[in-house]
Design a protein around this motif. Structure first.
Motif, PDB file in Angstrom:
ATOM      1  N   SER A 346       0.859  -1.184   0.000  1.00  0.00           N
ATOM      2  CA  SER A 346       0.000   0.000   0.000  1.00  0.00           C
ATOM      3  C   SER A 346       0.893   1.232   0.000  1.00  0.00           C
ATOM      4  O   SER A 346       2.059   1.168   0.412  1.00  0.00           O
ATOM      5  N   ILE A 347       0.354   2.357  -0.465  1.00  0.00           N
ATOM      6  CA  ILE A 347       1.169   3.564  -0.644  1.00  0.00           C
ATOM      7  C   ILE A 347       0.468   4.765  -0.032  1.00  0.00           C
ATOM      8  O   ILE A 347      -0.726   4.991  -0.256  1.00  0.00           O
ATOM      9  N   ILE A 348       1.226   5.546   0.716  1.00  0.00           N
ATOM     10  CA  ILE A 348       0.777   6.875   1.113  1.00  0.00           C
ATOM     11  C   ILE A 348       1.813   7.860   0.588  1.00  0.00           C
ATOM     12  O   ILE A 348       3.008   7.707   0.842  1.00  0.00           O
ATOM     13  N   ALA A 349       1.369   8.825  -0.199  1.00  0.00           N
ATOM     14  CA  ALA A 349       2.292   9.664  -0.978  1.00  0.00           C
ATOM     15  C   ALA A 349       2.240  11.118  -0.538  1.00  0.00           C
ATOM     16  O   ALA A 349       1.215  11.617  -0.058  1.00  0.00           O
ATOM     17  N   TYR A 350       3.378  11.787  -0.760  1.00  0.00           N
ATOM     18  CA  TYR A 350       3.458  13.225  -0.468  1.00  0.00           C
ATOM     19  C   TYR A 350       4.335  13.916  -1.500  1.00  0.00           C
ATOM     20  O   TYR A 350       5.397  13.405  -1.877  1.00  0.00           O
ATOM     21  N   ASP A 351       3.877  15.073  -1.971  1.00  0.00           N
ATOM     22  CA  ASP A 351       4.678  15.955  -2.817  1.00  0.00           C
ATOM     23  C   ASP A 351       4.266  17.377  -2.483  1.00  0.00           C
ATOM     24  O   ASP A 351       3.071  17.656  -2.328  1.00  0.00           O
ATOM     25  N   PRO A 352       5.215  18.307  -2.359  1.00  0.00           N
ATOM     26  CA  PRO A 352       4.853  19.678  -1.975  1.00  0.00           C
ATOM     27  C   PRO A 352       4.027  20.430  -3.004  1.00  0.00           C
ATOM     28  O   PRO A 352       3.335  21.384  -2.659  1.00  0.00           O
ATOM     29  N   ILE A 353       4.062  20.017  -4.264  1.00  0.00           N
ATOM     30  CA  ILE A 353       3.379  20.769  -5.322  1.00  0.00           C
ATOM     31  C   ILE A 353       2.487  19.901  -6.204  1.00  0.00           C
ATOM     32  O   ILE A 353       1.400  20.320  -6.611  1.00  0.00           O
ATOM     33  N   ALA A 354       2.899  18.698  -6.515  1.00  0.00           N
ATOM     34  CA  ALA A 354       2.321  17.942  -7.627  1.00  0.00           C
ATOM     35  C   ALA A 354       1.191  16.982  -7.261  1.00  0.00           C
ATOM     36  O   ALA A 354       0.750  16.202  -8.102  1.00  0.00           O
ATOM     37  N   MET A 355       0.674  17.007  -6.028  1.00  0.00           N
ATOM     38  CA  MET A 355      -0.273  15.968  -5.632  1.00  0.00           C
ATOM     39  C   MET A 355      -1.578  16.004  -6.419  1.00  0.00           C
ATOM     40  O   MET A 355      -2.146  14.951  -6.734  1.00  0.00           O
ATOM     41  N   ALA A 365      -5.659   3.435  -5.735  1.00  0.00           N
ATOM     42  CA  ALA A 365      -5.411   2.910  -4.391  1.00  0.00           C
ATOM     43  C   ALA A 365      -4.433   3.761  -3.582  1.00  0.00           C
ATOM     44  O   ALA A 365      -4.351   3.624  -2.358  1.00  0.00           O
ATOM     45  N   VAL A 366      -3.700   4.639  -4.245  1.00  0.00           N
ATOM     46  CA  VAL A 366      -2.723   5.475  -3.547  1.00  0.00           C
ATOM     47  C   VAL A 366      -3.443   6.470  -2.635  1.00  0.00           C
ATOM     48  O   VAL A 366      -4.403   7.140  -3.050  1.00  0.00           O
ATOM     49  N   GLU A 367      -2.981   6.572  -1.394  1.00  0.00           N
ATOM     50  CA  GLU A 367      -3.476   7.582  -0.461  1.00  0.00           C
ATOM     51  C   GLU A 367      -2.477   8.731  -0.401  1.00  0.00           C
ATOM     52  O   GLU A 367      -1.316   8.590  -0.780  1.00  0.00           O
ATOM     53  N   TYR A 368      -2.937   9.878   0.103  1.00  0.00           N
ATOM     54  CA  TYR A 368      -2.094  11.074   0.091  1.00  0.00           C
ATOM     55  C   TYR A 368      -2.026  11.692   1.481  1.00  0.00           C
ATOM     56  O   TYR A 368      -3.010  11.691   2.228  1.00  0.00           O
ATOM     57  N   ALA A 369      -0.856  12.234   1.786  1.00  0.00           N
ATOM     58  CA  ALA A 369      -0.626  12.888   3.073  1.00  0.00           C
ATOM     59  C   ALA A 369      -0.390  14.374   2.858  1.00  0.00           C
ATOM     60  O   ALA A 369       0.058  14.800   1.792  1.00  0.00           O
ATOM     61  N   ASN A 370      -0.668  15.160   3.887  1.00  0.00           N
ATOM     62  CA  ASN A 370      -0.481  16.610   3.801  1.00  0.00           C
ATOM     63  C   ASN A 370       0.919  17.054   4.205  1.00  0.00           C
ATOM     64  O   ASN A 370       1.320  18.178   3.912  1.00  0.00           O
TER      65      ASN A 370
END
Length: 442
Positions: A346-355, A365-370
């Motif tokens: 499983s994946i939780i992803a973060y990018d400062p600009i491109a989310m 299925a990818v989740e995102y973090a702040n």
């Protein structure tokens, strides 16, 4: 500079908007054309449709000072102009060739709306011979005199404004001296070396430049893979190579491959161009193959380390294909995410600009973090995909605090091996020895 020119730029994507803003900044009167009304209204408020450091401020400044404007109306844009820049996309088709439908549409629009002699400048990346086709298409739809000039761009996403004013050269391709001189005069305030060629040479210079840089990246990545097997350190190898002026140090940073809007598309297009004249470009085919394999390297390393990725939670840090851009085109994070999910992770992803852009292309299925910390908290391991300054500055203590397994797979070699050794974490990078505190039993 002589009198400012009245210029239209068709297309407000990456190339078109930067071109229009830069030309207005050096004193020309520029009208940018785009069919998207909401996009045009946003640009009039100084809101850029793309993320590029310094672009918003420069755009708003020149719009406020009256040298830059935006419209959806071709007739308004072309009224009385002296020069029209074509800067629309040439996306890749399934077979790797460039799709010319937007270029062709602009040519018809130009033919239908010009009323005085103009110079048509092709800024878009186009196959060799396209400018002659542009000339023919416009000519069949109008009796108004015009000339065609090729003026390819060499901007790097994330530093395009800087590159515009600090580039290595300006290429002007024309089969007539007079229009080439006009375009040279327009660009003179940039203070860069101007090199004039014929149309086809200018088109080829663009493809050859990008193909060479892509080759250099794939070469150093292959050397990195060999170095890791032989116990050499790719950073030391690259530094030693870079001292040689014939080689140079640029584009010798090992990693998980190139991406973005240029290198992948242009290398494939050049292979197709060569194939169209019965030339088998084996070298460039190998470059593409190496890059495709390199983008999966972190997943392969993680599989070797863990044995199985099923049930593992991966914090993916950085999603854009490179820092200082929100561009997700051909980003290594896309294929990496797909492979991780196929492997049961499983994946939780973060990018400062491109989310926001990432959500359109990454698996659902990818989740995102702040925040970085939110992404890392409770994850088994971290994959570093983009070398944002924010990510490069993460303390190893932050990884140690939040990660369950305490392992890092760094696809951009963001940290020194000495830092990694002191961290007491398991650290894997590209072309350098792994730093391990323990063995994983499979």
């Amino acid at each position: 500079m002589n009198e400012p020119k009245k210029i239209a730029v068709v297309g407000t994507g990456y190339v078109g908007l930067v071109t229009g803003v830069a030309l207005s900044e050096i004193g020309h009167n520029v009208m940018c054309v785009d069919l998207d009304e909401s996009k045009v209204e946003s640009m009039k408020k100084g809101i850029s449709p793309i993320y590029e450091p310094g672009l918003d401020e420069l755009m708003l400044k020149n719009y406020t000072e009256g040298r830059l404007n935006f419209t959806t109306n071709h007739e308004e844009a072309f009224n009385g102009v002296e020069v029209i820049y074509i800067a629309v996309g040439t996306p890749e088709k399934k077979d790797g060739t460039a799709d010319m439908k937007y270029i062709n549409a602009v040519c018809v629009d130009i033919a239908n709306n010009i009323s005085n002699r103009v110079i048509v400048v092709t800024k878009s990346t186009v196959p060799v011979g396209t400018n002659e086709q542009i000339e023919e298409l416009i000519k069949t739809n109008t009796n108004v005199p015009f000339n065609v000039v090729s003026n390819p761009e060499f901007l790097r996403e994330g530093s395009a404004i800087y590159d515009t004013f600090n580039g290595d050269r300006i290429i002007i391709g024309s089969d007539s001296e007079e229009p080439a001189n006009v375009i040279a005069e327009i660009n003179k305030p940039f203070g860069l070396e101007i090199y004039k060629t014929n149309l086809r040479s200018a088109e080829m210079i663009k493809y050859a430049s990008n193909a060479f840089l892509a080759t250099k990246i794939s070469f150093i990545n292959e050397i990195a893979n060999i170095s890791s097997l032989l116990g050499a350190n790719i950073e030391e190898v690259a530094a030693g190579m870079g001292f040689d002026k014939r080689i140079g140090s640029n584009f010798l940073n090992a990693g998980i491959g190139y991406g973005g809007s240029c290198f992948p598309k242009d290398t494939k297009a050049l292979v197709q161009i060569a194939g169209g004249i019965d030339h088998n470009f084996n070298l460039l085919k190998a470059v593409i193959e190496v890059n495709n394999k390199q983008q999966l390297l972190l997943v392969e390393k993680a599989k070797a380390y863990y044995g199985s990725l099923k049930g593992k939670k991966v914090a993916m840090l950085g999603l854009a294909f490179k820092p200082n851009t929100d561009d997700m085109r051909e980003a290594a994070s896309i294929v990496t995410a797909e492979e991780l999910i196929l492997a049961g992770a499983s994946i939780i992803a973060y990018d400062p600009i491109a989310m926001e852009n990432a959500k359109e292309v990454l698996p659902e299925a990818v989740e995102y973090a702040n925040t970085v910390e939110e992404a890392l908290n409770g994850a088994d391991t971290a994959f570093i995909m983009t070398e944002w300054e924010e990510i490069k500055n993460i303390s190893f203590n932050v990884f140690k605090k939040h990660l369950i397994d305490g392992s890092i797979f760094d696809g951009r070699n963001c940290y020194s091996l000495e830092e990694a050794r002191l961290s007491q974490l398991d650290y894997h990078s590209i072309g350098r020895p792994d730093v391990l505190r323990r063995k994983i039993l499979v």
